[in-house]
Write a protein that holds these residues in place. Structure first.
Motif, PDB file in Angstrom:
ATOM      1  N   LEU A  66       0.803  -1.336  -0.101  1.00  0.00           N
ATOM      2  CA  LEU A  66      -0.157  -0.031   0.164  1.00  0.00           C
ATOM      3  C   LEU A  66       0.729   1.171  -0.135  1.00  0.00           C
ATOM      4  N   HIS A  67       1.993   1.310   0.690  1.00  0.00           N
ATOM      5  CA  HIS A  67       2.769   2.602   0.803  1.00  0.00           C
ATOM      6  C   HIS A  67       4.116   2.297   0.196  1.00  0.00           C
ATOM      7  N   ARG A  68       4.164   1.232  -0.758  1.00  0.00           N
ATOM      8  CA  ARG A  68       5.570   1.278  -1.498  1.00  0.00           C
ATOM      9  C   ARG A  68       6.070   2.517  -2.105  1.00  0.00           C
ATOM     10  N   SER A  69       5.153   3.161  -2.566  1.00  0.00           N
ATOM     11  CA  SER A  69       5.830   4.457  -3.420  1.00  0.00           C
ATOM     12  C   SER A  69       6.108   5.685  -2.523  1.00  0.00           C
ATOM     13  N   LYS A  70       5.534   5.689  -1.422  1.00  0.00           N
ATOM     14  CA  LYS A  70       5.687   6.827  -0.309  1.00  0.00           C
ATOM     15  C   LYS A  70       6.128   6.301   1.176  1.00  0.00           C
TER      16      LYS A  70
END
Length: 352
Positions: A66-70
């Motif tokens: 869910l938070h891999r990009s940020k």
């Protein structure tokens, strides 16, 4: 187009409300399922360990996806705060299970009404809420907190006559045989769990302000709670056979608690905390009373006492006093902001 935007705005504004309704429903159901499992011999220490371990295994991969990009960096300071969060969560978890084991799921949900009062007190202490006894909103919130604590004292210390003591089921035979109950001890443990839950909301709110990745926080939190509850279980649970779960209600309780009560409920609560604050989240706890009473009396043969009903009425009265005060305070703030905007606009026109 305007109607579509209005509908989307209404739905977006309703999401925290709908989320908290589903969260408290999950909590009430978990209390019932756990009560059945503990009555059938499942240790509440082991239940806490396994359910949090299962939630950890689910949340970590989901959180990184869910938070891999940020994904913000997890600093030592944040980890220390999450560890403190885990301490409160472990105390709330074990205290709640132990309290229900010594009393009933109905009492457990009634004493959840202490959470808004405790949350308000802690929020005032840590300056998340303002205490203003010169305004009706401040008086209402303060009195509501006191009334909630009074109601909790009634349901804990006073049973009174039984109002309903027969299960309304098709089969007259008991579904489970209830062990001897220690109402006062159960009430004290549940009150401690309620305070720990309130403290959890305050600490979680402070963490989310500096680390806005709800699922990662909950994943690390569950890992810490698993470690902490394992230490407690190894000390408190002398029977090593208790660690072995049979394919019965104990396994069902672990699966439900791990997937629904911990993974889903805590993530939804964290999501709502970032958008509404700790007091709003805590104010939904009284909804669990209705669900628990219906299931507990009808299916679990729990005795419904007059003290429980009277105390619940007092608790809910205090709960709505806090809600009214909070709503009035919000209305005053909105009106004050609008007046300031109008004043600034008028000043700008005059200067032009």
């Amino acid at each position: 187009m305007a109607e579509t935007n209005s509908c989307c705005s209404w739905l977006k504004a309703s999401l925290p409300f709908l989320g908290m309704v589903s969260a408290v429903t999950a909590l009430a159901t978990n209390m019932i399922v756990s009560k059945i499992a503990m009555t059938n011999g499942t240790s509440f220490f082991i239940l806490s360990v396994y359910s949090n371990a299962l939630a950890t295994l689910i949340l970590f991969p989901c959180g990184f996806l869910l938070h891999r990009s940020k994904l913000p960096p997890l600093t030592f300071k944040i980890l220390c705060r999450i560890f403190l969060l885990g301490c409160f969560g472990c105390l709330a978890d074990i205290g709640s299970y132990a309290g229900i084991n010594n009393s009933s799921a109905t009492l457990g949900t009634e004493l959840l009404n202490l959470v808004p009062g405790f949350t308000y007190i802690l929020a005032v202490i840590f300056r998340m809420e303002r205490l203003n006894l010169r305004k009706s909103s401040g008086i209402s919130k303060s009195l509501g907190t006191i009334i909630s604590i009074l109601g909790a004292s009634i349901v804990t210390l006073y049973k009174g006559p039984a109002i309903m003591n027969k299960a309304l089921t098709l089969n007259s035979s008991a579904i489970i045989s209830l062990p001897e109950q220690n109402w006062v001890l159960g009430g004290i443990l549940l009150a401690i769990a309620a305070f720990s839950t309130a403290a959890w909301s305050i600490v979680q709110s402070s963490i989310l302000k500096i680390y806005p990745a709800e699922m990662i926080i909950v994943a690390v939190y569950c890992l810490f709670v698993t470690m902490q509850s394992t230490v407690v279980a190894l000390i408190a649970e002398k029977d090593m056979t208790a660690w072995k779960l049979q394919a019965d209600m104990g396994l069902v309780a672990v699966l439900y608690a791990g997937i629904i009560n911990v993974t889903y409920r805590l993530y939804i609560m964290s999501w709502c905390l970032t958008r509404t604050g700790p007091l709003f989240v805590s104010l939904f706890n009284p909804l669990t009373i209705v669900i628990s009473v219906v299931i507990g009396v009808i299916f679990l043969h729990e005795v419904l006492y007059f003290g429980s009903v009277a105390g619940a009425v007092v608790l809910v009265t205090g709960f709505y006093a806090v809600i009214w005060g909070k709503a009035k305070e919000r209305k005053i703030n909105v009106e004050s902001t609008s007046e300031e905007e109008v004043s600034l606009l008028q000043d700008g026109i005059e200067q032009a």
